[in-house]
Design a protein around this motif. Structure first.
Motif, short mmCIF file in Angstrom:
data_model
loop_
_atom_site.label_atom_id
_atom_site.label_comp_id
_atom_site.label_asym_id
_atom_site.label_seq_id
_atom_site.Cartn_x
_atom_site.Cartn_y
_atom_site.Cartn_z
N GLU A 79 -5.30 3.09 18.25
CA GLU A 79 -5.83 2.18 17.24
C GLU A 79 -7.33 2.35 17.04
N THR A 110 0.41 3.72 11.66
CA THR A 110 0.23 3.46 10.24
C THR A 110 -1.23 3.68 9.87
N GLN A 111 -1.43 4.29 8.72
CA GLN A 111 -2.77 4.62 8.24
C GLN A 111 -3.44 3.40 7.62
N SER A 112 -4.76 3.29 7.78
CA SER A 112 -5.51 2.22 7.13
C SER A 112 -5.63 2.51 5.63
N SER A 113 -5.85 1.46 4.84
CA SER A 113 -5.86 1.61 3.39
C SER A 113 -6.99 2.52 2.90
N ASP A 114 -8.11 2.56 3.64
CA ASP A 114 -9.23 3.40 3.22
C ASP A 114 -9.33 4.68 4.05
N GLY A 115 -8.31 4.97 4.83
CA GLY A 115 -8.33 6.17 5.68
C GLY A 115 -7.73 7.37 4.98
N SER A 145 1.42 2.67 3.45
CA SER A 145 1.97 1.78 4.47
C SER A 145 3.04 2.46 5.33
N ALA A 203 -4.63 2.16 11.18
CA ALA A 203 -4.63 0.71 10.95
C ALA A 203 -3.92 -0.03 12.08
N SER A 204 -2.72 0.44 12.43
CA SER A 204 -1.95 -0.26 13.45
C SER A 204 -0.97 0.70 14.11
N ASP A 221 0.84 -1.19 0.00
CA ASP A 221 0.00 0.00 0.00
C ASP A 221 0.88 1.24 0.00
N GLU A 277 -10.19 6.95 13.95
CA GLU A 277 -10.58 6.78 12.54
C GLU A 277 -9.36 6.95 11.62
#
Length: 486
Positions: A166, A285-290, A135, A172-173, A132, A169
């Protein structure tokens, strides 16, 4: 429908529509999310497997080849590459563009679960990671406290800070580095172990069984039922020492009687320092849809709350990418409006007429702000690509308005027509030419429809920004300019 005629006959209605566009545009700008680049998705995943104390050749033969064979049976796989190194295996799987990665990863897990039992003892389960663009950590937080040991500091970060971050909004982690951990060390004399008829494996199995909470079923009484569970999880070193061990002759002894059980510090694998002081570092780390900016703002708010709740601790965000993105985007937005002002000044130099220049000055902001309305409802974010397309479009925004305005001026001066009649005739005369010239520029971006892969994801925002800005300039030239020109 003659939109120019309607705009001349209904100037108040057109004015109200323009005000609505300006309001919608202002709201759209505040609602649009900011990103450095458009959201892109790479059709690639990585499968990481750890096999400690094994050489590259053993890793390849016993781990990598089995994983590759399992992955080859997954649909839509375009290519597979692998790297086997000492103690680890890394398999890269690239899928055909357009493949649903979530579905593909589920298929990968199913295939890997079938070969996991054939992997050698001591080999960890394969870990699937989606590649990603997001990532990379979006924020780095350091935690320190003068009255806390390194063990307590890490426990505080794991138990109190990590869960709260975590939950935010777009997060991710959270990875924690630095600090130390305590572990229980069990030392047993091999000769004594053999004399008792025990093995390290049997002791390990006993410890695993004893260190778990187990369900005891349920008891029903009347209309009610009660669930029973056995709490066996160990909480202290004394619990470990008191673990019952059954030897070969059936006698039960305590683990502390046959082994030396001590609490010691776990091997340090990472050291974290900030300004020369020991600390614990948390990488978010940011989420893929964030969204990066939204996630960072949520993190900053949560860190502020944590500092208020724990005044004896120092919790500081030392780096974050949200402000960088905001500054970059706002600089481009500022440059767009600066470019629009310069364009108006250049028009004044050539027209030498404040009134005519004022008409252009009115039409340009409406075109720019109206473009943001289209971008918002199309799901486009404020990023360097979309704003770059808009900045390119700014230079073309005045073209339609200048052509319309010049023809209106010619009809009212050279040809001697009145304001209303001259404006209408001039607008009707150049209307088809304006539409044709705008469409010839718009159709240039049709080939983007046939582009695939990451290039399409990156360039779609650019194309949309230019197309929307040109469409707004055409609408503005056929509605706002005739009214302002009156």
């Amino acid at each position: 429908m003659d939109i120019t005629k309607i705009s001349i006959k209904r100037p108040v209605a057109i004015m109200m529509v323009m005000f609505i566009i300006i309001i919608l545009g202002a709201v759209s700008i505040t609602k649009m999310e900011m990103e450095l680049t458009p959201e892109t998705e790479m059709s690639m995943v990585m499968i990481m497997t750890t096999y400690e104390d094994a050489g590259p050749e053993e890793v390849e033969n016993l781990v990598t080849e089995k994983i590759e064979s399992a992955v080859a049976n997954v649909e839509n796989v375009e290519s597979i590459s692998s790297t086997s190194s000492e103690g680890s295996s890394m398999v890269s799987v690239e899928f055909n563009y357009g493949t649903n990665l979530d579905t593909a990863i589920t298929d990968l897990r199913d295939k890997l679960s079938m070969v996991e039992a054939t992997l050698p003892d001591g080999c960890d389960s394969p870990n699937i990671m989606k590649m990603d663009m997001n990532s990379m950590p979006i924020a780095t937080i350091v935690v320190s406290g003068d009255d806390m040991t390194s063990d307590e500091l890490k426990s505080f970060a794991e138990d109190d800070i990590e869960p709260r971050l975590e939950r935010q909004e777009g997060v991710a982690s959270v990875d924690i580095m630095g600090g130390t951990e305590q572990e229980i060390l069990i030392e047993i004399d091999p000769e004594r172990l053999e004399g008792l008829g025990l093995t390290m494996t049997s002791i390990g199995q006993t410890l695993s069984t004893e260190n778990s909470n187990q369900s005891g079923g349920s008891i029903s009484y009347g209309e009610k039922s009660m669930t029973i569970s056995t709490k066996l999880q160990m909480e202290s070193i004394e619990d470990v020492k008191n673990t019952p061990i059954q030897i070969a002759d059936g006698t039960v002894m305590r683990l502390g009687d046959i082994a030396t059980v001590t609490e010691t510090q776990k091997e340090i694998t990472s050291i974290s320092r900030y300004n020369g002081e020991s600390c614990v570092t948390l990488s978010v780390t940011q989420s893929s849809d964030g969204n990066t900016v939204t996630a960072v703002n949520n993190i900053l708010d949560e860190v502020e709350k944590l500092n208020a709740e724990y005044p004896d601790m120092t919790i500081e965000v030392v780096s974050e990418s949200g402000s960088t993105i905001e500054d970059s985007v706002m600089n481009v937005v500022s440059n767009i409006f600066t470019g629009a002002i310069l364009s108006v000044l250049v028009m004044f130099v050539f027209l030498k007429n404040i009134g005519l220049t004022g008409v252009i000055a009115v039409s340009m902001p409406i075109s720019i702000i109206g473009t943001f309305v289209f971008l918002y409802f199309s799901g486009t974010t404020l990023n360097m690509i979309s704003l770059g397309g808009l900045s390119v479009g700014v230079g073309m925004l005045v073209d339609n308005s200048v052509v319309m305005l010049e023809n209106i001026y010619r009809y009212r001066t050279t040809l001697g027509y009145g304001k209303v009649k001259g404006t209408y005739r001039a607008g009707r005369e150049v209307r088809s030419f304006l539409i044709a010239s705008t469409l010839t520029t718009i159709v240039v971006f049709i080939p983007f429809v046939f582009v695939s892969g990451m290039m399409m994801q990156m360039m779609t925002d650019l194309a949309l920004a230019i197309v929307f800005s040109l469409a707004m300039s055409l609408i503005s030239a056929m509605t706002v300019v005739p009214n302002a020109g009156r």
